[in-house]
Design a protein around this motif. Structure first.
Motif, PDB file in Angstrom:
ATOM      1  N   ILE A 207       0.818  -1.207   0.000  1.00  0.00           N
ATOM      2  CA  ILE A 207       0.000   0.000   0.000  1.00  0.00           C
ATOM      3  C   ILE A 207       0.859   1.267   0.000  1.00  0.00           C
ATOM      4  CG2 ILE A 207      -0.179   0.025   2.515  1.00  0.00           C
ATOM      5  CD1 ILE A 207      -2.920   1.098   0.011  1.00  0.00           C
ATOM      6  N   ASP A 208       1.998   1.245   0.685  1.00  0.00           N
ATOM      7  CA  ASP A 208       2.879   2.421   0.716  1.00  0.00           C
ATOM      8  C   ASP A 208       3.503   2.668  -0.654  1.00  0.00           C
ATOM      9  OD1 ASP A 208       2.428   2.994   3.411  1.00  0.00           O
ATOM     10  OD2 ASP A 208       4.001   1.618   4.068  1.00  0.00           O
ATOM     11  N   ALA A 209       3.842   1.574  -1.348  1.00  0.00           N
ATOM     12  CA  ALA A 209       4.400   1.714  -2.695  1.00  0.00           C
ATOM     13  C   ALA A 209       3.346   2.283  -3.644  1.00  0.00           C
ATOM     14  CB  ALA A 209       4.904   0.372  -3.198  1.00  0.00           C
ATOM     15  N   PHE A 210       2.095   1.840  -3.476  1.00  0.00           N
ATOM     16  CA  PHE A 210       1.008   2.355  -4.301  1.00  0.00           C
ATOM     17  C   PHE A 210       0.821   3.857  -4.081  1.00  0.00           C
ATOM     18  CE2 PHE A 210      -3.422   3.715  -4.557  1.00  0.00           C
ATOM     19  CZ  PHE A 210      -3.720   3.404  -5.877  1.00  0.00           C
ATOM     20  N   LYS A 211       0.825   4.288  -2.818  1.00  0.00           N
ATOM     21  CA  LYS A 211       0.636   5.702  -2.502  1.00  0.00           C
ATOM     22  C   LYS A 211       1.790   6.544  -3.047  1.00  0.00           C
ATOM     23  CE  LYS A 211      -0.743   6.451   1.784  1.00  0.00           C
ATOM     24  NZ  LYS A 211      -0.838   6.268   3.260  1.00  0.00           N
ATOM     25  N   SER A 212       3.001   6.003  -2.973  1.00  0.00           N
ATOM     26  CA  SER A 212       4.162   6.710  -3.511  1.00  0.00           C
ATOM     27  C   SER A 212       4.047   6.857  -5.030  1.00  0.00           C
ATOM     28  CB  SER A 212       5.439   5.960  -3.146  1.00  0.00           C
ATOM     29  OG  SER A 212       6.572   6.576  -3.728  1.00  0.00           O
ATOM     30  N   TYR A 213       3.658   5.762  -5.694  1.00  0.00           N
ATOM     31  CA  TYR A 213       3.452   5.787  -7.139  1.00  0.00           C
ATOM     32  C   TYR A 213       2.360   6.791  -7.507  1.00  0.00           C
ATOM     33  CZ  TYR A 213       1.321   4.273 -11.550  1.00  0.00           C
ATOM     34  OH  TYR A 213       0.763   4.241 -12.803  1.00  0.00           O
ATOM     35  N   TYR A 214       1.272   6.775  -6.754  1.00  0.00           N
ATOM     36  CA  TYR A 214       0.137   7.656  -7.008  1.00  0.00           C
ATOM     37  C   TYR A 214       0.579   9.119  -6.978  1.00  0.00           C
ATOM     38  CZ  TYR A 214      -4.686   9.380  -6.664  1.00  0.00           C
ATOM     39  OH  TYR A 214      -5.880  10.003  -6.900  1.00  0.00           O
ATOM     40  N   LYS A 215       1.342   9.482  -5.949  1.00  0.00           N
ATOM     41  CA  LYS A 215       1.787  10.867  -5.827  1.00  0.00           C
ATOM     42  C   LYS A 215       2.796  11.236  -6.916  1.00  0.00           C
ATOM     43  CE  LYS A 215       2.576  10.508  -1.292  1.00  0.00           C
ATOM     44  NZ  LYS A 215       2.928  10.892   0.104  1.00  0.00           N
ATOM     45  N   ASP A 216       3.577  10.260  -7.357  1.00  0.00           N
ATOM     46  CA  ASP A 216       4.514  10.518  -8.460  1.00  0.00           C
ATOM     47  C   ASP A 216       3.746  10.862  -9.739  1.00  0.00           C
ATOM     48  OD1 ASP A 216       6.731  10.117  -6.896  1.00  0.00           O
ATOM     49  OD2 ASP A 216       7.068   8.045  -7.545  1.00  0.00           O
ATOM     50  N   VAL A 217       2.680  10.090 -10.009  1.00  0.00           N
ATOM     51  CA  VAL A 217       1.865  10.355 -11.199  1.00  0.00           C
ATOM     52  C   VAL A 217       1.188  11.711 -11.075  1.00  0.00           C
ATOM     53  CG1 VAL A 217      -0.108   9.592 -12.577  1.00  0.00           C
ATOM     54  CG2 VAL A 217       1.478   7.904 -11.640  1.00  0.00           C
ATOM     55  N   TRP A 218       0.636  11.982  -9.914  1.00  0.00           N
ATOM     56  CA  TRP A 218      -0.035  13.261  -9.655  1.00  0.00           C
ATOM     57  C   TRP A 218       0.935  14.426  -9.864  1.00  0.00           C
ATOM     58  CZ3 TRP A 218      -3.398  14.056  -4.625  1.00  0.00           C
ATOM     59  CH2 TRP A 218      -3.940  15.340  -4.639  1.00  0.00           C
ATOM     60  N   THR A 219       2.137  14.299  -9.293  1.00  0.00           N
ATOM     61  CA  THR A 219       3.138  15.363  -9.425  1.00  0.00           C
ATOM     62  C   THR A 219       3.513  15.581 -10.882  1.00  0.00           C
ATOM     63  OG1 THR A 219       4.059  14.860  -7.232  1.00  0.00           O
ATOM     64  CG2 THR A 219       5.463  16.093  -8.766  1.00  0.00           C
ATOM     65  N   TYR A 220       3.685  14.472 -11.615  1.00  0.00           N
ATOM     66  CA  TYR A 220       4.070  14.575 -13.016  1.00  0.00           C
ATOM     67  C   TYR A 220       3.023  15.337 -13.828  1.00  0.00           C
ATOM     68  CZ  TYR A 220       4.906  13.308 -17.857  1.00  0.00           C
ATOM     69  OH  TYR A 220       5.111  13.363 -19.211  1.00  0.00           O
ATOM     70  N   PHE A 221       1.765  14.911 -13.721  1.00  0.00           N
ATOM     71  CA  PHE A 221       0.721  15.565 -14.504  1.00  0.00           C
ATOM     72  C   PHE A 221       0.452  16.980 -14.005  1.00  0.00           C
ATOM     73  CE2 PHE A 221      -0.227  11.241 -15.920  1.00  0.00           C
ATOM     74  CZ  PHE A 221      -0.424  11.473 -17.275  1.00  0.00           C
ATOM     75  N   GLY A 222       0.566  17.204 -12.696  1.00  0.00           N
ATOM     76  CA  GLY A 222       0.378  18.544 -12.176  1.00  0.00           C
ATOM     77  C   GLY A 222       1.457  19.503 -12.650  1.00  0.00           C
TER      78      GLY A 222
END
Length: 340
Positions: A207-222
């Protein structure tokens, strides 16, 4: 922050002129070159090139008249600025002064003020001051008619000077490749592929890896999707997100609690929606605005129909939804026990 995000790559030279936007292009260029220009309003739908023209005006003025103060802002940013000033004990006069110091004011997305009377009133006063002092101001909007939540007084000011309408969506010219962006995207594609493989092969879900990945995608598109600049390679990331969403819906991943599973589904859907929804990005200020994530909530969430959060609030809200789903599961278990 990339040149694309700050708008330095958006110039008149990089604007792809078509039959649908040539009038808007010529009037924006004249506005930038002529210190005595009348107010200018550009109307057009999503991805019409309005924001590109605003940045082109700003960059041209800064290059040819660096002594002038040019402020380019969005109505979403203006709303935030007004709220921040008032919440800290300031006045609306201080808010107006923030923009009246400019020699040229460029305001994007007037339509986003629909139904927001207070900020509309402030913008009307700002435009009045610019008009009376002979200073230049330019605005863009996806709407040019009254009756959709914008005061007639503000609509009238859109037609005080000159205006142009862009009738078709705009595909901008290709800019030079950004090495930093390419590397970030390559890393995200690799992580996306790994996550899909684990879900497909029932590997333990971190779950921590998923959350880290999620924020990476969010940061990239943002960071990079700020001016309708969606690269074809970016669509591969979106495709992976859709695959992840589909596999999450199929079954609970190994090692994941039910409440965590539901929360992962909710946030994955929110990320896809924020990136891909033209309605949201045009009217609510998603990644084409200030990087806010829009979460369309299910009816059983027990809250309003939607929620907007920043990336700094992600961990807090992820935990809140986990706890909410956990309480909901407990209530369902008690209900089943009573019926049994």
């Amino acid at each position: 922050m990339s040149d694309i995000k700050t708008g330095s790559s958006y110039t008149f030279d990089s604007f792809e002129v078509t039959k649908a936007n040539s009038q808007a292009f010529e009037k924006a260029k004249q506005f930038a070159e002529n210190a005595d220009s009348e107010p200018l309003a550009i109307f057009g739908g999503t991805a019409a090139g309005k924001t590109h023209l605003l940045y082109s005006v700003k960059n041209a003025i800064k290059q040819n008249n660096p002594e002038l103060t040019v402020i380019l802002t969005t109505t979403a940013d203006m709303r935030s600025a007004l709220a921040e000033i008032l919440n800290s004990g300031g006045t609306s006069e201080q808010f107006r002064e923030k923009y009246l110091q400019a020699d040229v004011l460029l305001v994007d997305d007037i339509q986003e003020l629909a139904g927001k009377e207070a900020i509309q009133n402030e913008l009307i006063l700002i435009f009045n001051s610019f008009y009376e002092s002979g200073k230049r101001f330019m605005m863009t909007s996806s709407q040019k008619e009254a009756g959709y939540g914008i005061q007639d007084r503000l609509v009238i000011r859109e037609f005080w000077g000159d205006f142009a309408v862009i009738t078709r969506a705009y595909i901008h010219a290709q800019f030079e490749s950004n090495a930093e962006r390419i590397n970030q995207r390559k890393d995200l594609l690799h992580k996306s592929e790994q996550l899909c493989w684990k879900l497909m092969h029932d590997a333990d879900f971190d779950i921590d890896a998923f959350k880290s990945y999620y924020k990476d995608v969010w940061t990239y598109f943002g960071q990079y999707i700020g001016l309708f600049d969606m690269d074809r390679e970016d669509l591969r990331i979106v495709c992976y997100l859709n695959r992840i969403d589909t596999m999450l819906h199929c079954k609970t991943p190994v090692g994941l609690k039910s409440c965590e599973w539901n929360t992962c589904i909710l946030f994955t859907h929110a990320l896809i929606y924020t990136i891909s929804s033209h309605d949201y990005t045009a009217y609510r200020g998603g990644f084409f605005g200030n990087g806010v994530l829009f979460i369309p909530l299910p009816h059983h969430a027990g809250t309003d129909d939607s929620l907007e959060i920043t990336i700094d609030e992600f961990d807090e809200w992820f935990q809140k939804f986990c706890e909410g789903y956990q309480r909901s599961n407990r209530r369902m278990c008690r209900l089943h026990w009573r019926f049994d």
